[in-house]
Motif scaffolding. Structure first.
Motif, short mmCIF file in Angstrom:
data_model
loop_
_atom_site.label_atom_id
_atom_site.label_comp_id
_atom_site.label_asym_id
_atom_site.label_seq_id
_atom_site.Cartn_x
_atom_site.Cartn_y
_atom_site.Cartn_z
N ILE A 234 0.84 -1.19 0.00
CA ILE A 234 0.00 0.00 0.00
C ILE A 234 0.88 1.24 0.00
CG2 ILE A 234 -1.77 1.29 1.25
CD1 ILE A 234 -2.85 -1.25 0.12
N THR A 235 0.60 2.17 -0.90
CA THR A 235 1.36 3.42 -0.97
C THR A 235 0.44 4.60 -0.69
OG1 THR A 235 0.99 3.96 -3.31
CG2 THR A 235 2.69 2.32 -2.83
N GLU A 236 1.05 5.79 -0.68
CA GLU A 236 0.27 7.00 -0.42
C GLU A 236 -0.75 7.26 -1.53
OE1 GLU A 236 3.84 8.06 -2.81
OE2 GLU A 236 3.49 6.91 -0.96
N LYS A 237 -0.61 6.59 -2.66
CA LYS A 237 -1.56 6.76 -3.76
C LYS A 237 -2.86 5.97 -3.54
CE LYS A 237 2.11 7.42 -7.22
NZ LYS A 237 2.69 6.89 -8.48
N ASP A 238 -2.81 5.03 -2.61
CA ASP A 238 -3.96 4.16 -2.38
C ASP A 238 -4.86 4.75 -1.30
OD1 ASP A 238 -3.04 2.17 -4.22
OD2 ASP A 238 -1.57 1.58 -2.71
N ASP A 239 -6.14 4.48 -1.42
CA ASP A 239 -7.15 5.10 -0.56
C ASP A 239 -7.93 4.02 0.16
OD1 ASP A 239 -8.64 7.04 0.62
OD2 ASP A 239 -9.81 7.56 -1.16
N TRP A 240 -7.83 3.98 1.50
CA TRP A 240 -8.55 3.00 2.29
C TRP A 240 -10.05 3.28 2.29
CZ3 TRP A 240 -6.03 -1.15 3.91
CH2 TRP A 240 -4.70 -1.08 4.29
N VAL A 241 -10.83 2.23 2.42
CA VAL A 241 -12.25 2.33 2.75
C VAL A 241 -12.40 1.70 4.13
CG1 VAL A 241 -14.57 1.58 2.12
CG2 VAL A 241 -12.95 2.26 0.35
N THR A 242 -13.27 2.25 4.98
CA THR A 242 -13.39 1.76 6.34
C THR A 242 -14.35 0.58 6.45
OG1 THR A 242 -15.23 3.21 6.95
CG2 THR A 242 -12.98 4.10 7.19
N PRO A 243 -14.13 -0.30 7.42
CA PRO A 243 -15.09 -1.39 7.66
C PRO A 243 -16.48 -0.87 7.97
CG PRO A 243 -13.04 -1.77 8.87
CD PRO A 243 -12.96 -0.38 8.32
N GLU A 244 -16.55 0.26 8.65
CA GLU A 244 -17.84 0.82 9.02
C GLU A 244 -18.65 1.22 7.78
OE1 GLU A 244 -15.24 0.64 12.32
OE2 GLU A 244 -14.92 1.66 10.40
N PHE A 245 -17.96 1.73 6.76
CA PHE A 245 -18.67 2.10 5.53
C PHE A 245 -19.21 0.86 4.83
CE2 PHE A 245 -18.65 3.26 0.92
CZ PHE A 245 -19.65 4.23 0.99
N VAL A 246 -18.41 -0.21 4.82
CA VAL A 246 -18.89 -1.47 4.22
C VAL A 246 -20.10 -2.00 5.00
CG1 VAL A 246 -18.28 -3.82 3.56
CG2 VAL A 246 -16.56 -2.01 3.41
N ALA A 247 -20.00 -1.95 6.33
CA ALA A 247 -21.10 -2.44 7.17
C ALA A 247 -22.38 -1.66 6.92
CB ALA A 247 -20.69 -2.35 8.64
N GLU A 248 -22.24 -0.36 6.70
CA GLU A 248 -23.42 0.46 6.40
C GLU A 248 -24.11 -0.03 5.13
OE1 GLU A 248 -24.52 5.09 5.17
OE2 GLU A 248 -22.50 4.60 5.89
N GLN A 249 -23.31 -0.36 4.12
CA GLN A 249 -23.89 -0.84 2.87
C GLN A 249 -24.51 -2.23 3.03
OE1 GLN A 249 -24.05 1.73 1.09
NE2 GLN A 249 -22.48 2.70 2.39
N MET A 250 -23.94 -3.03 3.91
CA MET A 250 -24.50 -4.36 4.16
C MET A 250 -25.88 -4.25 4.79
SD MET A 250 -20.98 -6.21 5.44
CE MET A 250 -21.59 -7.89 5.65
N THR A 251 -26.04 -3.35 5.74
CA THR A 251 -27.37 -3.17 6.33
C THR A 251 -28.33 -2.57 5.31
OG1 THR A 251 -26.65 -1.06 7.30
CG2 THR A 251 -26.59 -2.99 8.72
N ASN A 252 -27.81 -1.74 4.41
CA ASN A 252 -28.68 -1.20 3.34
C ASN A 252 -29.21 -2.32 2.45
OD1 ASN A 252 -28.35 1.41 4.23
ND2 ASN A 252 -26.76 1.93 2.74
N LEU A 253 -28.36 -3.32 2.18
CA LEU A 253 -28.80 -4.45 1.36
C LEU A 253 -29.91 -5.23 2.06
CD1 LEU A 253 -25.51 -5.93 -0.18
CD2 LEU A 253 -27.30 -4.64 -1.35
N LEU A 254 -29.91 -5.22 3.37
CA LEU A 254 -30.95 -5.91 4.12
C LEU A 254 -32.25 -5.10 4.18
CD1 LEU A 254 -28.93 -7.17 7.23
CD2 LEU A 254 -29.51 -8.47 5.18
N GLU A 255 -32.10 -3.80 4.41
CA GLU A 255 -33.25 -2.97 4.75
C GLU A 255 -33.92 -2.28 3.57
OE1 GLU A 255 -32.57 -1.15 9.10
OE2 GLU A 255 -31.11 -0.45 7.63
N ARG A 256 -33.20 -2.08 2.49
CA ARG A 256 -33.72 -1.23 1.42
C ARG A 256 -34.16 -2.02 0.20
NH1 ARG A 256 -29.63 4.01 1.29
NH2 ARG A 256 -29.87 4.59 3.50
N ALA A 257 -35.12 -1.46 -0.50
CA ALA A 257 -35.58 -2.04 -1.76
C ALA A 257 -34.74 -1.55 -2.93
CB ALA A 257 -37.04 -1.68 -1.99
N GLU A 258 -34.10 -0.38 -2.77
CA GLU A 258 -33.26 0.19 -3.81
C GLU A 258 -32.03 0.84 -3.17
OE1 GLU A 258 -36.11 1.60 -7.47
OE2 GLU A 258 -35.96 2.97 -5.75
#
Length: 329
Positions: free
Chosen positions: A231-255
């Protein structure tokens, strides 16, 4: 059909750390009980489970079950724990996984240290964890959802009484970096597995979906010296919390709002609303994108890059050129 989380129960494997811990924590915040199934809990996970113990005042409860997902009987015990503690489960996330660890790695064949895979056992631990366990656990979940022990309190799954299974895939389900052949294979397989179960949603009310994260700041990277150096300074992390938010969206949302190629400006992108249904795979980088089965353009760049992969490639070729690689002893 979207799922209301309050009062539900989820089984989450790998909930002791990383994305799965963030997901389990988010479920608890939505008043959803959680069975934390893992070999051990990191300190922050222990704290969350303690705050949601049976003796706490928390509206949602958590229980930890020591689980080796390679052992099928351990998987049986997860569902028993959900039944005995909460009356059954409504959600499964077979999220436990490893990223081409040195102890089960294509470039360190069985019997060749540091691999702990035995040349006599006829199996790779990484395949058992990343692929066999999600498949077997999904089988168990479907049976559990359709045949509840107490149907008077927890009716069987149906289109009007939905259940959900959410898998953790990866952008490696489309890309193929040389550093991780077995991992790549498992995530390609998970994508196909999720899509093949799409009809369960409409017919039985069991929605099987997946997230496909990019480069996420979890111990799979931060505690693996051979990987974090890529990993270098050019790479951009995504947080586990952001992924978890999308996982709950897949459960709760129709779109879900996702990125899509612009219909009017070549090379540009816009957004659209995508219908969430069985077989849906959501790429999670800095932006969200639906992973299509056909004619898909591949992962976006933001939050999905590892610019030091060439370093790992060189090390692999050097190892292969030394002679004797993979020779059965």
């Amino acid at each position: 059909m979207a799922l209301s989380l309050a009062g539900r129960t989820a089984i989450v494997t790998g909930a002791g750390s990383g994305i799965n811990l963030a997901f389990a924590s988010r479920l608890l915040s939505r008043q959803c009980n959680v069975v934390f199934a893992d070999l051990a809990l990191r300190p922050e996970a222990k704290e969350i489970v303690a705050k949601h113990s049976s003796s706490s005042r928390a509206s949602a409860k958590a229980v930890f079950l020591k689980t080796d997902v390679r052992q099928w009987q351990n998987l049986v015990e997860m569902f028993k724990a959900a039944e005995q503690t909460f009356g059954g489960a409504d959600i499964l996330c077979p999220g436990a996984g490893v990223y081409e660890p040195l102890w089960s790695n294509f470039w360190y064949p069985p019997g060749e240290p540091p691999s702990t895979d035995s040349s006599q056992d006829s199996r790779y631990a990484e395949l058992d964890i990343n692929l066999v366990h999600p498949i077997r656990t999904t089988q168990m979940a479907i049976s559990h959802f359709l045949n509840p022990r107490d149907s008077s309190n927890r009716p069987p799954a149906s289109p009007t009484n939905p259940r959900s299974i959410i898998h953790v895939s990866s952008i490696a389900g489309q890309t193929t970096p040389l550093i991780a052949p077995i991992y790549n294979a498992t995530k390609h397989a998970i994508n196909g597995f999720v899509r093949s179960l799409a009809p369960l949603d409409k017919e039985l009310g069991i929605r099987v979906t997946a997230v496909a994260p990019g480069v996420i700041k979890t111990p799979l990277w931060t505690e693996a010296p051979e990987k974090i150096k890529l990993i270098t300074e050019k790479d951009d992390w995504v947080t586990p919390e952001f992924v978890a938010e999308q996982m709950t969206n897949l459960l709760e949302r129709a779109e879900i709002e996702v990125q899509a190629p612009s219909a009017t400006i070549p090379g540009e992108s816009s957004t659209r609303m995508a219908k969430v249904e069985g077989g849906f795979i959501l790429e999670v980088g800095r932006k969200l994108r639906q992973v299509e089965a056909f004619n898909d353009p591949g992962p976006s760049r933001e939050g999905n890059t590892v610019t030091g992969l060439a370093v790992a490639d060189r090390e692999i070729f050097e190892r292969l050129r030394r002679g004797g690689w993979g020779r059965v002893r």
